[in-house]
Design a protein around this motif. Structure first.
Motif, short mmCIF file in Angstrom:
data_model
loop_
_atom_site.label_atom_id
_atom_site.label_comp_id
_atom_site.label_asym_id
_atom_site.label_seq_id
_atom_site.Cartn_x
_atom_site.Cartn_y
_atom_site.Cartn_z
N CYS A 1 0.86 -1.18 0.00
CA CYS A 1 0.00 0.00 0.00
C CYS A 1 0.90 1.23 0.00
N VAL A 2 0.61 2.16 -0.91
CA VAL A 2 1.46 3.34 -1.04
C VAL A 2 0.60 4.54 -1.40
N ASP A 3 1.01 5.70 -0.96
CA ASP A 3 0.30 6.94 -1.29
C ASP A 3 0.20 7.08 -2.81
N ALA A 4 -0.96 7.43 -3.30
CA ALA A 4 -1.21 7.49 -4.74
C ALA A 4 -0.29 8.49 -5.44
N THR A 5 0.20 9.50 -4.72
CA THR A 5 1.05 10.52 -5.34
C THR A 5 2.46 9.99 -5.64
N ALA A 6 2.80 8.80 -5.13
CA ALA A 6 4.13 8.22 -5.36
C ALA A 6 4.19 7.41 -6.65
N LEU A 7 3.10 7.36 -7.40
CA LEU A 7 3.05 6.50 -8.57
C LEU A 7 2.64 7.27 -9.82
N ILE A 8 3.06 6.76 -10.98
CA ILE A 8 2.57 7.27 -12.25
C ILE A 8 2.17 6.07 -13.11
N LYS A 9 1.39 6.33 -14.14
CA LYS A 9 0.92 5.25 -15.01
C LYS A 9 2.06 4.74 -15.88
N LYS A 10 2.11 3.42 -16.04
CA LYS A 10 3.15 2.79 -16.88
C LYS A 10 2.59 2.56 -18.28
#
Length: 326
Positions: A110-119
């Motif tokens: 589980c991780v904060d959504a702001t730490a990810l981008i779409k691949k």
């Protein structure tokens, strides 16, 4: 779910184990990611060993607060918290989560959504996990602090690692002459990826060769600050992306002091995670940059791989593929 865990500091091969742990549940602002691939970084090496000891002020003085290492991932969104609108279940994502902690050496996180981008589809999971931390360090060091210009003479210390392989490609886009420093067994592969010249650090100290450079990118910070000044041309810039805390503190103070008397600069990157990854995707789509992976390996090999990484034997980014995608 399976995860690589440790409860005491020490040699990775002795303290790390693959264990069954409870699958996490996302909070309102979090995304649950089914991890397809993860990568090994310096912070993982320091976290598991509890060294340098100064890091224990963050990680836990006597025992680690964080039990699952890992700070980069690529995977699939498995669930989203009630406040998350950026992603939907089934989307492929990747990112550097270091701003929020560790935990990617596991089947789920589980991780904060702001730490990810779409691949994007044209980037594999193994390639995607190898990119965020290393590319952002390379770009922020060369472009943002180093003010990279066409035709410069550049040296990359530790050129055979994940940052070095991406940095040389960024420099070659500007038609720079690039020298790479690393151990002898990596030199031929470094030439193949684009280095014009290579130096075996076990035989030659590049700061004493008499050569000077417009820009030095240091992935090691293993010499005294004043040594690097010898290898800088007038108005040259030295930028380090990391090293032992003591060396970095020394670099910080000496850099500020010498800037009062010299036009040469000694600087330290303060990483902005995931910044400008859109630029990487643009270069990748245009086939102007490639990702060099050491692996991929299986999760059960992580203890050995972390030791392998710490000994500096890796070539490019060490990537671990999760078993559930076999």
């Amino acid at each position: 779910m399976k995860a690589v865990q440790f409860t005491t500091y020490g040699n990775p091969e002795r303290v790390l184990d693959v264990r069954e742990v409870e699958k996490p549940i996302p909070k309102n602002h979090e995304v649950l990611v089914k991890v397809r691939a993860t990568a090994i970084n310096d912070y993982d090496w320091s976290l598991v060993r509890g060294k340098p000891h100064l890091y224990r002020l963050m990680f836990g003085l006597f025992r680690p607060k964080v039990k699952i290492p890992g700070m980069e991932l690529a995977g699939m969104v498995d669930a989203v918290g009630s406040d998350v609108t950026k992603f939907t279940v089934g989307e492929a994502v990747f990112g550097d989560i270091s701003e929020y902690g560790f935990g990617t050496f596991a089947e789920y996180i589980c991780v904060d959504a702001t730490a990810l981008i779409k691949k994007p589809e044209n980037l594999s999971f193994e390639e995607a996990t190898a990119v965020p931390h290393a590319f952002c360090l390379a770009l922020q060091a060369l472009r943002d602090l180093g003010k990279l210009k066409k035709g410069q003479k550049i040296l990359i210390n530790g050129g055979g690692g994940g940052v070095g392989y991406l940095a040389v490609q960024l420099a070659k886009l500007e038609d720079c002459e690039v020298t790479g420093v690393d151990s002898g067994e990596k030199l031929e592969q470094m030439k193949a990826i684009g280095f014009d010249f290579v130096v075996d650090y076990e035989k030659t100290n590049f700061t004493k060769r008499g050569e000077t450079y417009d820009l030095i990118l240091d992935c090691k910070t293993n010499q005294y600050p004043w040594s690097y000044l010898r290898a800088l041309s007038p108005n040259g810039k030295y930028v380090t992306i990391g090293g032992k805390p003591g060396s970095l503190i020394q670099m910080l103070f000496f850099g500020k002091l010498q800037s009062l008397f010299s036009s040469k600069k000694l600087q330290i990157v303060s990483l902005k995670p995931n910044k400008d990854l859109d630029y990487f995707l643009e270069l990748y789509t245009q086939k102007k940059i490639q990702v060099l992976i050491d692996g991929p390996y299986l999760l059960e090999n992580t203890p050995r791989l972390l030791q392998y990484f710490g000994e500096g034997k890796h070539r490019g980014k060490v990537v671990v593929r999760l078993e559930h995608i076999k």
